[in-house]
Scaffold this motif. Structure first.
Motif, short mmCIF file in Angstrom:
data_model
loop_
_atom_site.label_atom_id
_atom_site.label_comp_id
_atom_site.label_asym_id
_atom_site.label_seq_id
_atom_site.Cartn_x
_atom_site.Cartn_y
_atom_site.Cartn_z
N ARG A 28 -18.58 3.47 -4.23
CA ARG A 28 -19.66 4.34 -4.72
C ARG A 28 -19.47 5.78 -4.26
NH1 ARG A 28 -25.06 0.56 -4.43
NH2 ARG A 28 -24.45 -0.67 -6.25
N ALA A 29 -19.00 5.93 -3.04
CA ALA A 29 -18.87 7.27 -2.48
C ALA A 29 -17.80 8.10 -3.20
CB ALA A 29 -18.55 7.18 -0.99
N VAL A 30 -16.76 7.43 -3.67
CA VAL A 30 -15.67 8.20 -4.29
C VAL A 30 -15.91 8.46 -5.78
CG1 VAL A 30 -14.01 7.21 -2.66
CG2 VAL A 30 -14.16 6.25 -4.96
N ALA A 31 -16.83 7.71 -6.38
CA ALA A 31 -16.96 7.75 -7.84
C ALA A 31 -17.76 8.94 -8.36
CB ALA A 31 -17.61 6.46 -8.32
N ASP A 32 -17.28 9.54 -9.43
CA ASP A 32 -18.07 10.55 -10.15
C ASP A 32 -19.07 9.85 -11.07
OD1 ASP A 32 -16.64 12.98 -9.29
OD2 ASP A 32 -14.96 12.07 -10.34
N TRP A 33 -18.66 8.70 -11.60
CA TRP A 33 -19.50 7.92 -12.50
C TRP A 33 -19.45 6.46 -12.08
CZ3 TRP A 33 -22.28 10.39 -16.24
CH2 TRP A 33 -21.86 11.69 -16.57
N ILE A 34 -20.60 5.80 -12.18
CA ILE A 34 -20.66 4.38 -11.83
C ILE A 34 -21.19 3.62 -13.05
CG2 ILE A 34 -21.65 2.64 -10.29
CD1 ILE A 34 -22.00 4.89 -8.18
N LEU A 35 -20.38 2.70 -13.55
CA LEU A 35 -20.79 1.91 -14.71
C LEU A 35 -20.70 0.43 -14.36
CD1 LEU A 35 -18.67 3.72 -17.47
CD2 LEU A 35 -21.01 4.23 -16.78
N SER A 36 -21.56 -0.36 -14.96
CA SER A 36 -21.48 -1.80 -14.72
C SER A 36 -20.70 -2.47 -15.85
CB SER A 36 -22.88 -2.39 -14.66
OG SER A 36 -22.78 -3.80 -14.66
N SER A 37 -19.84 -3.38 -15.47
CA SER A 37 -19.09 -4.10 -16.51
C SER A 37 -19.61 -5.51 -16.68
CB SER A 37 -17.59 -4.11 -16.18
OG SER A 37 -17.31 -5.00 -15.13
N VAL A 38 -20.73 -5.81 -16.05
CA VAL A 38 -21.25 -7.18 -16.08
C VAL A 38 -22.03 -7.44 -17.37
CG1 VAL A 38 -22.71 -8.87 -14.92
CG2 VAL A 38 -21.40 -7.22 -13.57
N GLY A 39 -21.69 -8.54 -18.02
CA GLY A 39 -22.44 -8.97 -19.19
C GLY A 39 -22.24 -8.09 -20.41
N LEU A 64 -15.88 -7.41 -1.23
CA LEU A 64 -16.84 -6.59 -1.98
C LEU A 64 -17.78 -5.87 -1.01
CD1 LEU A 64 -17.80 -5.77 -4.80
CD2 LEU A 64 -19.18 -7.84 -4.86
N GLU A 65 -18.27 -6.59 0.00
CA GLU A 65 -19.16 -5.99 1.01
C GLU A 65 -18.48 -4.82 1.71
OE1 GLU A 65 -22.32 -6.37 2.12
OE2 GLU A 65 -22.50 -7.46 0.23
N GLU A 66 -17.22 -5.06 2.10
CA GLU A 66 -16.47 -4.03 2.83
C GLU A 66 -16.29 -2.77 1.98
OE1 GLU A 66 -13.58 -7.24 5.00
OE2 GLU A 66 -12.62 -5.67 3.81
N ARG A 67 -16.11 -2.97 0.70
CA ARG A 67 -15.70 -1.84 -0.15
C ARG A 67 -16.81 -1.21 -0.97
NH1 ARG A 67 -10.27 -4.26 -2.97
NH2 ARG A 67 -8.99 -4.47 -1.09
N ARG A 68 -17.92 -1.89 -1.12
CA ARG A 68 -18.94 -1.44 -2.08
C ARG A 68 -19.31 0.03 -1.90
NH1 ARG A 68 -22.74 -5.09 -1.55
NH2 ARG A 68 -22.36 -6.31 -3.42
N GLU A 69 -19.62 0.41 -0.67
CA GLU A 69 -20.08 1.79 -0.43
C GLU A 69 -18.96 2.80 -0.62
OE1 GLU A 69 -23.13 2.62 -0.50
OE2 GLU A 69 -23.55 0.48 -0.63
N LEU A 70 -17.76 2.37 -0.25
CA LEU A 70 -16.60 3.25 -0.43
C LEU A 70 -16.40 3.55 -1.91
CD1 LEU A 70 -14.16 4.70 0.81
CD2 LEU A 70 -12.93 2.52 0.73
N ARG A 97 0.83 -1.22 0.00
CA ARG A 97 0.00 0.00 0.00
C ARG A 97 0.85 1.27 0.00
NH1 ARG A 97 -4.19 -2.10 -2.18
NH2 ARG A 97 -5.19 -3.71 -0.97
N ARG A 98 2.00 1.19 0.66
CA ARG A 98 2.89 2.36 0.69
C ARG A 98 3.43 2.63 -0.73
NH1 ARG A 98 6.94 0.83 4.45
NH2 ARG A 98 5.32 0.71 6.01
N ILE A 99 3.87 1.59 -1.39
CA ILE A 99 4.39 1.77 -2.76
C ILE A 99 3.27 2.24 -3.68
CG2 ILE A 99 5.58 0.66 -4.70
CD1 ILE A 99 6.63 -1.45 -2.73
N GLU A 100 2.09 1.65 -3.49
CA GLU A 100 0.94 2.02 -4.33
C GLU A 100 0.64 3.52 -4.21
OE1 GLU A 100 -2.98 0.38 -3.09
OE2 GLU A 100 -3.27 -0.13 -5.21
N SER A 101 0.68 4.04 -3.00
CA SER A 101 0.41 5.48 -2.80
C SER A 101 1.48 6.33 -3.47
CB SER A 101 0.33 5.82 -1.31
OG SER A 101 -0.81 5.22 -0.75
N SER A 114 -7.21 4.18 0.88
CA SER A 114 -6.49 5.29 1.49
C SER A 114 -7.17 6.60 1.14
CB SER A 114 -5.04 5.30 0.98
OG SER A 114 -4.52 6.61 0.94
N ALA A 115 -7.54 7.36 2.18
CA ALA A 115 -8.21 8.65 1.96
C ALA A 115 -7.29 9.59 1.19
CB ALA A 115 -8.61 9.26 3.30
#
Ligand code: S3P
Length: 164
Positions: free
Chosen positions: A137-148, A129-135, A56-60, A83-84
């Motif tokens: 969504r909260a950060v996104a300007d646009w939400i698109l589905s890639s399913v199917g 996925l459960e842990e992150r789903r709302e996060l 995570r440190r390298i990623e940032s 990471s905020a």
């Protein structure tokens, strides 16, 4: 315009869709996981073996570096939004597009990939996925589905976000 940051779970198609979107918009494409591996001379999985915190440190650091480059389409790793500071940086330098995907589709797409540390280390896709789903969504300007849908179809939609 600024950067187009792609976020979402592993297996959501960020790398494939990102490269196609960059082609459509004639922008450079950056994959932060690939940049991390290239810079450190080790695979993401190997770095994870030293601990997630090391990765995570390298990623940032890499995100901060890429943010300063010319406008690009950037595929981030699935955990970049944890990471905020990363999120502030992405927000400040462009728009954030979330590729949403369900747990079944992720499992299908990544099941044979031993290079995916989070899955290998045991935490299930559903839990992550459960842990992150709302996060996500909260950060996104646009939400698109890639399913199917094909990566080409999703890339066109992502590219359209830029003009809207
Ligand atoms: C991770 C996702 C991976 C990679 C690392 C951690 C995560 O990227 O950054 O294994 O925490 O979800 P992809 O989303 O490109 O698979």
């Amino acid at each position: 315009m600024g950067h187009l940051w792609l976020v979402g779970m592993m297996g959501s198609g960020k790398t494939t869709v990102g490269a196609l979107t960059a082609g459509l918009l004639s922008l450079p494409f950056v994959d932060t996981d690939a940049r991390i591996a290239e810079r450190s001379g080790r695979s993401v999985k190997e770095i994870f073996e030293d601990g997630e915190i090391v990765f995570r440190r390298i990623e940032s650091q890499i995100l901060a570096e890429v943010a300063l480059e010319r406008p690009s389409v950037i595929a981030t790793g699935g955990g970049a939004v944890l990471s905020a500071e990363n999120v502030v940086l992405m927000r400040a330098s462009g728009m954030i597009v979330l590729l949403e995907v369900d747990a079944g589709t992720i499992a299908e797409r990544v099941k044979l990939d031993a290079e995916r540390p989070l899955l290998v280390s045991g935490e299930g896709i559903v839990e992550v996925l459960e842990e992150r789903r709302e996060l996500y969504r909260a950060v996104a300007d646009w939400i698109l589905s890639s399913v199917g849908r094909t990566p080409e179809e999703v890339a066109k939609e992502v590219a359209a976000c830029v003009d809207t």
